[in-house]
Design an enzyme around this catalytic site. Structure first.
Site, PDB file in Angstrom:
ATOM      1  N   GLY A 126       1.004  -1.025   0.041  1.00 36.30           N
ATOM      2  CA  GLY A 126      -0.218  -0.103   0.080  1.00 36.30           C
ATOM      3  C   GLY A 126       0.767   1.595   0.079  1.00 36.30           C
ATOM      4  O   GLY A 126       0.333   2.365   0.722  1.00 36.30           O
ATOM      5  N   ALA A 127       1.849   1.146  -0.653  1.00 44.35           N
ATOM      6  CA  ALA A 127       3.192   2.407  -0.512  1.00 44.35           C
ATOM      7  C   ALA A 127       2.827   3.492  -1.893  1.00 44.35           C
ATOM      8  O   ALA A 127       3.923   4.327  -1.980  1.00 44.35           O
ATOM      9  CB  ALA A 127       3.983   2.081  -0.781  1.00 44.35           C
ATOM     10  N   SER A 128       1.852   3.876  -2.593  1.00 41.44           N
ATOM     11  CA  SER A 128       1.366   4.652  -3.899  1.00 41.44           C
ATOM     12  C   SER A 128       1.187   5.681  -3.343  1.00 41.44           C
ATOM     13  O   SER A 128       1.255   6.489  -3.799  1.00 41.44           O
ATOM     14  CB  SER A 128       0.981   4.042  -4.985  1.00 41.44           C
ATOM     15  OG  SER A 128      -0.415   3.923  -4.070  1.00 41.44           O
ATOM     16  N   ARG A 129       1.025   5.682  -1.990  1.00 39.52           N
ATOM     17  CA  ARG A 129      -0.086   7.052  -1.389  1.00 39.52           C
ATOM     18  C   ARG A 129      -0.161   7.445   0.538  1.00 39.52           C
ATOM     19  O   ARG A 129      -0.099   5.800   0.817  1.00 39.52           O
ATOM     20  CB  ARG A 129      -1.409   7.304  -1.699  1.00 39.52           C
ATOM     21  CG  ARG A 129      -2.740   6.055  -1.275  1.00 39.52           C
ATOM     22  CD  ARG A 129      -4.135   6.569  -1.708  1.00 39.52           C
ATOM     23  NE  ARG A 129      -3.628   6.534  -3.306  1.00 39.52           N
ATOM     24  CZ  ARG A 129      -4.275   5.657  -3.812  1.00 39.52           C
ATOM     25  NH1 ARG A 129      -4.573   4.172  -3.608  1.00 39.52           N
ATOM     26  NH2 ARG A 129      -4.050   5.959  -5.271  1.00 39.52           N
ATOM     27  N   VAL A 162      -2.050  -7.572  -2.687  1.00 37.52           N
ATOM     28  CA  VAL A 162      -1.801  -8.502  -1.426  1.00 37.52           C
ATOM     29  C   VAL A 162      -3.093  -9.629  -1.237  1.00 37.52           C
ATOM     30  O   VAL A 162      -2.649 -10.621   0.041  1.00 37.52           O
ATOM     31  CB  VAL A 162      -1.184  -7.725  -0.538  1.00 37.52           C
ATOM     32  CG1 VAL A 162      -0.152  -6.609  -1.273  1.00 37.52           C
ATOM     33  CG2 VAL A 162      -2.813  -6.400   0.026  1.00 37.52           C
ATOM     34  N   TYR A 192     -13.962  -2.508  10.952  1.00 39.44           N
ATOM     35  CA  TYR A 192     -12.878  -2.026  10.684  1.00 39.44           C
ATOM     36  C   TYR A 192     -11.803  -2.378  12.328  1.00 39.44           C
ATOM     37  O   TYR A 192     -10.908  -2.507  12.400  1.00 39.44           O
ATOM     38  CB  TYR A 192     -12.485  -0.673  10.602  1.00 39.44           C
ATOM     39  CG  TYR A 192     -10.927   0.289  10.007  1.00 39.44           C
ATOM     40  CD1 TYR A 192     -10.549   0.452   9.027  1.00 39.44           C
ATOM     41  CD2 TYR A 192     -10.821   0.937  11.844  1.00 39.44           C
ATOM     42  CE1 TYR A 192      -9.654   1.020   9.524  1.00 39.44           C
ATOM     43  CE2 TYR A 192     -10.225   1.337  11.371  1.00 39.44           C
ATOM     44  CZ  TYR A 192      -8.710   1.535  10.409  1.00 39.44           C
ATOM     45  OH  TYR A 192      -7.883   1.974  10.710  1.00 39.44           O
ATOM     46  N   VAL A 193     -12.948  -1.816  13.408  1.00 41.02           N
ATOM     47  CA  VAL A 193     -12.022  -2.467  14.923  1.00 41.02           C
ATOM     48  C   VAL A 193     -12.376  -3.384  14.409  1.00 41.02           C
ATOM     49  O   VAL A 193     -11.079  -3.820  15.072  1.00 41.02           O
ATOM     50  CB  VAL A 193     -13.193  -1.910  15.089  1.00 41.02           C
ATOM     51  CG1 VAL A 193     -12.578  -1.566  17.201  1.00 41.02           C
ATOM     52  CG2 VAL A 193     -13.728   0.010  15.502  1.00 41.02           C
TER      53      VAL A 193
END
Length: 410
Positions: free
Chosen positions: A172-175, A224, A317-318
């Site tokens: 997830g390194a594009s932003r 991923v 999410y939690v």
């Protein structure tokens, strides 16, 4: 057979601004209603029988509600963004019917953008000639990018595995936080694999920034959540940069507030796919390379929601973040004998592309209740990650480091 159609606009995601408004005027004829009735099978006399409709409280034939709402489809498919649109959802509230031959105005206003998912939130209204709201709702629209390719051309040409740099993979390194983690690790001497899913242009920009700063990086596409895709990612990194010694799991899915009563199990599964399955697959893939290299460091991005009372409306999410915490601790315990450290970073509210659609008052309120009187930045989170990935933290494993400006004190 060649056919001529009206030309749709071709706005890109970056060309669309919050606050932009798009409109069109339209009325529906008897023939429009009959054509729609034939397509839909809805021949209710309220729509198609003039005599019957005249005796109702409306006094005339009513246009099908879905036909009226099709004006929103026209606005999205032809105007905002146009040809790059993919309609994801639309909720509607009808305040009164629209009559045949009544002129109405359809309005679409962009009220939110998620750079992480390249989606728009659009307020949609249909108004009468006297400007009263007839239909209202909210649309969610994905902006596709037909121009994207699958790789950064030329970014790996001068990379050598004998450079002595340790290799890091950042998912997830594009932003957002992931991109800042990649830059920070590169500044500290790592050769960085910048993983992305769809945003090849942004990933390539991160790579270029690292290279301009004297660092080494490549962009690697992978979903991923998919075992085959993860295996290909690991293989490409090993072949191009060398065996990974650091893995940072920063990929995150879409974030939508919904009450528990409105959630579906599929919403929980979607978060678990990113927060647990993806992390599990990447860690499994990196493990043998770290073990054979004498050890390594894994840093998983959690959240402030893993401590204290979580915010409401994000139960899916939690749950996923707490599951990730459990997985991280289990790996820390089991892989310690292989000298593989597994730690966590839990940021508070951070201003990134994922949260840019939040109202400014939310950021101000969060800063006001933070002891250090501001919210986290991606750099705050990246510095904490880099510390846990580095030799300075060589005696730390199973640690959850809260980057919250003092909101969480343990």
């Amino acid at each position: 057979m060649n056919q001529s159609f009206p030309t749709a606009s071709a706005l890109t995601f970056d060309e669309i601004a919050i606050g932009q408004t798009f409109e069109l005027m339209r009325s529906f004829s008897v023939q429009d209603v009959l054509t729609f009735a034939a397509l839909s099978g809805d021949y209710s006399p309220l729509h198609v029988d003039r005599e019957y409709a005249a005796g109702t409280e409306f006094g005339a034939q009513v246009v099908h509600g879905v036909l009226v709402a099709s004006l929103f489809s026209q606005l999205v498919g032809m105007r905002v963004p146009g040809k790059h649109a993919l309609y994801l959802g639309q909720d509607l509230t009808f305040r009164r019917p629209v009559l045949i031959d009544e002129t109405v105005r359809a309005v679409a206003k962009v009220v939110g953008k998620s750079d992480a998912t390249r989606t728009l939130v659009v307020n949609t209204e249909i108004r009468s000639a006297d400007d009263k709201v007839i239909v209202m709702g909210t649309a969610k629209v994905k902006v596709r990018d037909d121009s994207r390719t699958d790789q950064c051309v030329g970014s790996t040409a001068s990379i050598s595995q004998d450079s002595g740099r340790r290799v890091a993979i950042v998912s997830g390194a594009s932003r957002g936080i992931g991109a800042q983690v990649a830059r920070t690790l590169a500044q500290r001497g790592f050769a960085v694999a910048v993983n992305y899913f769809h945003s090849v242009d942004r990933a390539c920009n991160v790579v270029r920034e690292i290279e301009l700063d004297g660092g080494v990086a490549i962009a690697v596409q992978a979903d991923v959540r998919d075992p085959g895709s993860v295996s290909a990612l690991i293989a490409q990194v090993v072949e191009t940069l060398g065996p990974p010694r650091v893995l940072v799991n920063a990929a995150v899915g879409e974030f939508i507030n919904r009450s528990i009563s409105d959630l579906r199990w599929a919403d929980f599964v979607a978060h678990m796919e990113y927060q647990v399955k993806a992390v599990f697959l990447l860690c499994q893939g990196a493990y043998p390379h770290m073990k054979s290299s004498g050890g390594g460091a894994i840093v998983n991005i959690l959240s402030q929601v893993t401590a204290g009372v979580p915010a409401t409306g994000i139960a899916d999410y939690v749950s996923a973040k707490n599951a990730l915490m459990g997985l991280s601790k289990a790996m820390a315990a089991e892989w310690s004998e292989d000298m593989i450290r597994v730690n966590m970073v839990s940021p508070g509210l951070t201003r990134t592309e994922l949260t840019e659609h939040y109202q400014e008052r939310i950021f101000k309120m969060e800063a006001a209740k933070t002891p250090l009187k501001r919210i986290a930045t991606p750099a705050d989170v990246a510095n904490a990650v880099a510390y846990l990935a580095g030799e300075e933290a060589s005696f730390l494993t199973g640690v959850n480091l809260f980057v919250t400006g003092g909101q969480v004190m343990l």
